[in-house]
Design an enzyme around this catalytic site. Structure first.
Site, PDB file in Angstrom:
ATOM      1  N   LYS A 185      -5.107  20.286 -10.023  1.00 20.14           N
ATOM      2  CA  LYS A 185      -5.503  19.194 -10.906  1.00 20.14           C
ATOM      3  C   LYS A 185      -6.312  18.194 -10.079  1.00 20.14           C
ATOM      4  CE  LYS A 185      -5.088  15.486 -12.461  1.00 20.14           C
ATOM      5  NZ  LYS A 185      -6.152  14.409 -12.623  1.00 20.14           N
ATOM      6  N   GLU A 260      -0.058  12.995   1.077  1.00 19.64           N
ATOM      7  CA  GLU A 260      -1.045  12.364   1.952  1.00 19.64           C
ATOM      8  C   GLU A 260      -1.578  11.172   1.184  1.00 19.64           C
ATOM      9  OE1 GLU A 260      -4.023  10.931   3.234  1.00 19.64           O
ATOM     10  OE2 GLU A 260      -5.230  12.758   3.188  1.00 19.64           O
ATOM     11  N   CYS A 294      -9.129   7.543   2.939  1.00 18.93           N
ATOM     12  CA  CYS A 294      -7.742   7.115   3.140  1.00 18.93           C
ATOM     13  C   CYS A 294      -7.472   6.758   4.589  1.00 18.93           C
ATOM     14  CB  CYS A 294      -6.777   8.201   2.669  1.00 18.93           C
ATOM     15  SG  CYS A 294      -7.134   9.826   3.357  1.00 18.93           S
ATOM     16  N   GLU A 393      -4.957  -1.749   1.165  1.00 17.21           N
ATOM     17  CA  GLU A 393      -6.067  -0.791   1.214  1.00 17.21           C
ATOM     18  C   GLU A 393      -7.108  -1.147   0.160  1.00 17.21           C
ATOM     19  OE1 GLU A 393      -6.512   4.000   1.569  1.00 17.21           O
ATOM     20  OE2 GLU A 393      -5.179   3.265   0.006  1.00 17.21           O
TER      21      GLU A 393
END
Length: 504
Positions: A185, A260, A294, A393
Site C-alpha cells: 500500500k 521506520e 526522514c 520534524e
C-alpha cells in the site's frame, strides 16, 4: 519532455482489477498544481481480496511455486524485475519527477537504486539456499539439531511518498527473496511508479498473487491492511504518529512489525574542516529530495569559532541552488509533494520567526515561480532548544542552526531529540569522530558526509524513529522465520520414566 500518466487499476493476483467501490483519487503535479491523472482508491473489501490472493499464492502447488522453492528460483524473478526496471529507467524517472516533485536527476538515481536493490536481494536469495538446514552444535551427542529458514508468510507493506518506488523496493525485494507473498500500500500522494511495478511483474511472469499493489488512502486501505487477521507481518515507513497506530493495529493479532519513522537528525561540524566542503555536505544532508527525507540532518550544530563564517557561506551556496520544474535540466530543488505539505512547512517557518529565530535565507516561495508547491531552501539561525523548529520534524527544505563550544556540549545537543534515525559528524580528527560515533543515540552515523545509503548496509533507528532494520542481510531477516528441528539419534530408550512391568 511530455509524458502521460498510465491509467491503471489495482494490481491483484497478477491482474488489473477495478476497486470494489470504483473510486479514484486525482494525481496532482506539484510543479504545476494541475491534475494529470488518477489512481484507484482501494478499500477494506479490496484488501480482503488481495490478502486472499497472497495466501493462495503461498500455498499454490504445495508451496513449490514460491514459498518452498529454492532461493535461486526466486532470484531469477528478482533479476528479471531489475533488468526490466533499467529498461524503463527513463520513463520511470520522469513519472516520479512529475508525481513527487523531485529533480529528474535524483529520480533517475533512485531508479538505479531500485534495480540495484532487486539485484542485491537476488544474491541474498541464492545465498539463503546454502544456509538451510544449518547444523547447531549441541552439548549432548544423543541429539542432532538444525535450523530451517522459512518465509514469515503474507506481509503487508505500507510505504511513503518521498521515495515512491525505492522505499517500496526496500520492502518488496527482501520479502520476495525470503519467499513471502506481499500486499503493498503506497502513499496516495505518489503511487504511479509503484503501480507500474505491477506491469513489470506481469511482463516478467511473476506468479500471480506474490505481489499485490493497492493504492488508496491510509484510513481506507492502509488501516485495514495493518489490522488484517490473515497478514503475518507489517512493515511500515512513515510518520511516528501513524507508526504508533500501525503498531496498535498489529498488536491486536500479535503480529510482528518493522517501523521506520521520523527523524530530527543532527550534523555536528567542528572547526578543523574545509568550510566549503562541509557546507555542501550540510546543505545536501537537508535539501536533497527537496528536504523530504526522514533521515535529513536538519539540525546543524557548528563550532562557535566558525559559526558566523559557516552561516554566511551556507547562505551563498543556498542562493546558488537551482530551483525549477523537476524536469528542467540542472534542477536541484523542486516543489514539495503537495499543497498540504507546502502550507505545513511555511507554518513551521512562521512559528520559528514568532519564537525569536532568524530566517537567514529562504522561508518563502521563489519569486520566479508563481505556481507549484515551491519553497526556497531555508536556513534558520538564532535557534534555541525549546523552539518547535529544533524539536519537531519539518519534512521540507528547512535547516536550523545552533553553535557549540565543547565536544561534550555538541554531543548533548545532538542527542537532544526524541528521534534517533540519522546523525553526522564532520571533522578532520578521526579519533574525535569515533568518539561521537559511539556517543550518538542513532541507528545511522555518517562521518564527513550525510545521507549516503547502500543496499548492503543496515538502515533503521531507535527511540521514536522506530525499530528493526531494513537493507543488507538484516532486511532479509525481517521476512524470515527460523524453525528449530531436533532429532533423537540414540538407539537407547530415553529412560526418564520407569517402564511398566510386563504382564505375566
Amino acid at each position: 519532455m511530455a509524458i502521460s500518466i498510465p491509467s491503471r487499476q489495482l494490481f491483484i493476483d497478477g491482474e488489473w482489477r477495478e476497486p470494489v467501490r470504483k473510486n479514484r483519487i486525482p494525481i496532482i503535479n506539484p510543479a504545476t498544481e494541475q491534475i494529470i491523472g488518477d489512481i484507484p482508491a482501494a478499500t477494506s473489501e479490496d484488501v480482503d481480496i488481495a490478502v486472499k490472493a497472497a495466501r493462495r499464492a503461498l500455498k499454490r502447488n504445495g508451496g513449490k511455486d514460491w514459498s518452498t522453492a529454492t532461493g535461486a528460483h526466486r532470484a531469477k524473478y528478482l533479476r528479471a524485475i531489475a533488468a526490466k526496471i533499467i529498461e524503463k529507467k527513463s520513463e520511470f524517472s520522469k513519472l516520479e519527477a512529475i508525481d513527487n516533485g523531485k529533480p529528474l536527476d535524483e529520480a533517475a538515481w533512485d531508479i538505479d537504486d531500485v534495480a540495484g536493490c532487486f539485484e542485491y536481494n537476488a544474491d541474498l536469495a541464492e545465498a539463503l539456499d546454502a544456509k538451510q538446514n544449518a547444523s547447531i552444535d549441541l552439548p549432548m551427542d544423543t541429539f542432532k539439531c538444525h535450523v530451517i529458514r522459512e518465509p514469515i508468510g503474507v506481509v503487508g507493506l505500507i510505504t511513503p511518498w518521498n521515495y515512491p518506488l525505492l522505499m517500496a523496493t526496500w520492502k518488496i525485494a527482501p520479502a520476495l527473496a525470503a519467499g513471502c507473498a506481499a500486499v503493498l500500500k503506497p502513499s496516495e500522494l505518489a503511487s504511479v511508479t509503484c503501480l507500474e511495478l505491477g506491469e513489470v511483474c506481469r511482463e516478467v511472469g511473476l506468479p500471480p498473487g506474490i505481489l499485490n499493489i493497492l493504492t488508496g488512502l491510509g484510513p481506507e486501505a492502509g488501516a485495514p491492511l495493518a489490522s488484517h487477521p490473515d497478514v503475518d507481518k507489517i512493515a511500515f515507513t512513515g510518520s511516528s504518529a501513524t507508526g504508533s497506530k500501525v503498531m496498535i493495529a498489529a498488536a491486536q493479532n500479535v503480529k510482528p512489525v518493522t517501523l521506520e519513522l521520523g527523524g530530527k537528525s543532527p550534523i555536528v561540524v567542528f572547526d578543523d574542516v574545509d568550510i566549503d566542503k562541509a557546507v555542501e555536505w550540510v546543505l545536501f544532508g537537508c535539501f536533497w529530495t527537496n528536504g523530504q527525507i526522514c533521515s535529513a540532518t536538519s539540525r546543524l550544530i557548528v563550532h562557535e569559532s566558525i559559526a558566523d563564517e559557516f552561516l554566511d557561506k551556507m547562505v551563498k551556496w543556498a542562493k546558488n541552488i537551482k530551483i525549477s520544474d523537476p524536469l528542467e535540466e540542472g534542477c536541484r530543488l523542486g516543489p514539495v509533494v503537495s499543497g498540504g505539505q507546502y502550507e505545513k512547512i511555511l507554518k513551521f517557518v512562521e512559528t520559528a520567526k514568532s519564537e525569536g529565530a532568524t530566517i537567514s535565507h529562504g522561508g518563502k516561495r521563489p519569486e520566479h515561480l508563481k505556481k507549484g508547491f515551491y519553497i526556497e531552501p531555508t536556513i534558520i539561525s538564532d535557534v534555541t532548544t525549546s523552539m518547535q523548529i529544533w524539536r519537531e520534524e519539518v519534512f521540507g527544505p528547512v535547516l536550523c542552526v545552533k553553535s557549540f563550544k565543547t565536544e561534550e556540549e555538541a554531543i548533548e545537543l545532538a542527542n537532544d531529540t526524541q528521534y534517533g534515525l540519522g546523525s553526522a559528524v564532520i571533522s578532520n580528527d578521526l579519533e574525535r569522530c569515533n568518539r561521537l560515533v559511539k556517543a550518538f543515540e542513532a541507528g545511522i552515523v555518517w562521518v564527513n558526509c550525510s545521507q549516503p545509503c547502500f543496499s548492503q548496509a543496515p538502515w533503521g533507528g531507535k527511540k521514536r524513529s522506530g525499530f528493526g532494520r531494513e537493507l543488507g542481510e538484516w532486511g532479509l531477516d525481517n521476512y524470515l522465520s527460523v524453525k528449530q528441528v531436533t532429532r533423537y539419534i540414540s538407539n537407547d530408550p530415553w529412560g526418564w520414566y520407569t517402564a511398566p512391568s510386563p504382564k505375566l
